[in-house]
Scaffold this active site. Structure first.
Site, PDB file in Angstrom:
ATOM      1  N   GLU A  14       0.718  -1.303   0.071  1.00 55.32           N
ATOM      2  CA  GLU A  14       0.033  -0.076   0.190  1.00 55.32           C
ATOM      3  C   GLU A  14       1.043   1.428  -0.043  1.00 55.32           C
ATOM      4  O   GLU A  14       0.788   2.161   0.818  1.00 55.32           O
ATOM      5  CB  GLU A  14      -0.994   0.017   1.057  1.00 55.32           C
TER       6      GLU A  14
ATOM      7  N   GLU B 116      -5.867  -7.040  -2.214  1.00 52.71           N
ATOM      8  CA  GLU B 116      -6.322  -6.949  -0.977  1.00 52.71           C
ATOM      9  C   GLU B 116      -7.771  -6.829  -1.328  1.00 52.71           C
ATOM     10  O   GLU B 116      -8.135  -5.616  -1.874  1.00 52.71           O
ATOM     11  CB  GLU B 116      -5.780  -6.084   0.056  1.00 52.71           C
TER      12      GLU B 116
END
Length: 356
Positions: A182, A291
């Site tokens: 991320e 995700e």
């Protein structure tokens, strides 16, 4: 994941030199001719779509006495249960020197070997930290804090190479490797904090390339992923990948996270598809949902969300959507304060996982 952080696009646009000069605008159409580039990219038609799960907590949960059960209530190994539900790939995070040892190289290898022995493909997710890395936290490992920027970039290569060689010596060949987790505002802050300046953005790009080179040296066929949060946010994705292009970063796949609510999942899925098609068109890259998740208490809605998301990823232009990974479905009974697993309080999979 662990905590879901939303980057302030306005902050990025104000702070980042590269962003101010990249004419970043939200996509109006995935097929906008003005955004297309010539990449020479050829999709791998033989690749199997990844129905994936990140199960990095599994060994820690097992050590705490937690067990897993199939839908009939029979205790089984987690990997066996997931495979029976259509999961064919496992994602595992790598931390450098974490407190307690969970997700260090030894723990990573143990889980990767289990996945391989279960007949499941493997993705490795390098956080380049001793703990959670996400858009709000990209802290250096304690052992790296005194390194110069150039030494830090070199250490990314050295550590990645060492970890992957350990996997290789244990018979594990990952199909995908994330260089950072991320990284919507870079990693290894502040040296690689992309929004600070053009220099820091370039540092981040060099970190990505250092990881890429390490992956290709050990596993030439593995696909290297750059992973950002909020897969619906085309503005941030264009800002980041325009900058990485400017500074010559090397990678193969644009990775995304997507954590909608029960009320906005349909609109976010649609925005995510637009963004995925834009990434393919604009940068000539494949895309993947690394995700995804939704509250365990909304399992039926979560199934609808996942089914729709999987369909949309499979519809990405040119067959360039590689797969969808659920984040920590095995978490149950509010494990570690996380309430978006896909196992019920008795340790059995919910209906959500039947989407795979």
């Amino acid at each position: 994941m662990k905590k879901i952080m939303t980057l302030s696009t306005a902050l990025l646009l104000c702070l980042n030199f590269s962003c101010k000069n990249s004419n970043v605008k939200p996509a109006t159409s995935a097929g906008n001719p003005a955004t297309k580039i010539s990449s020479g990219f050829v999709p791998d038609a033989s690749a199997t779509f990844a129905n994936g799960s990140d199960v990095s907590w599994v060994t820690q949960m097992e050590s705490s006495g937690l067990k897993f059960y199939n839908s009939s209530g029979t205790q089984q190994d987690l990997f066996t249960i997931l495979k029976s539900l259509g999961i064919n790939a496992i994602r595992l995070r790598a931390w450098v020197n974490p407190s307690g040892g969970w997700c260090n190289t030894s723990d990573l290898v143990a889980k990767a070997v289990r996945a391989k022995n279960a007949g499941l493909s493997v993705m490795i997710d390098f956080h380049y930290s001793d703990t959670w890395a996400d858009p709000g936290d990209q802290n250096k490992p304690a052992a790296w804090t005194s390194l110069s920027t150039s030494a830090l970039i070199s250490e990314v290569n050295t550590y990645t190479t060492s970890t992957l060689n350990t996997l290789k010596s244990n018979g594990v060949t990952p199909l995908w490797v994330q260089v950072g987790n991320e990284t919507s505002n870079g990693m290894l802050w502040n040296d690689g904090k992309a929004s600070l300046s053009s220099t820091d953005f370039k540092n981040f790009a060099n970190m990505i390339t250092a990881g890429y080179n390490a992956v290709k040296a050990v596993f030439p066929s593995a696909k290297v992923i750059v992973h950002l949060a909020n897969g619906y946010d085309n503005t941030v994705f264009r800002w980041m990948f325009d900058g990485l292009k400017t500074y010559g970063a090397k990678y193969d796949v644009v990775g995304m996270s997507l954590y909608p609510t029960t009320s906005n999942w349909s609109s976010l899925d649609s925005q995510c598809l637009t963004n995925m098609n834009d990434m393919v068109s604009r940068y000539g890259k494949q895309v993947m949902i690394c995700e995804a998740g939704m509250s365990e208490s909304a399992a039926t809605t979560c199934k609808s969300f996942l089914s729709d998301l999987i369909t949309k990823v499979k519809s990405v232009s040119g067959g360039n959507g590689l797969g969808v990974f659920y984040w920590e479905p095995e978490a149950y009974n509010n494990w570690q304060g996380y309430g978006s697993g896909a196992f019920d309080p008795t340790g059995k999979p919910t209906v959500a996982l039947t989407a795979f």
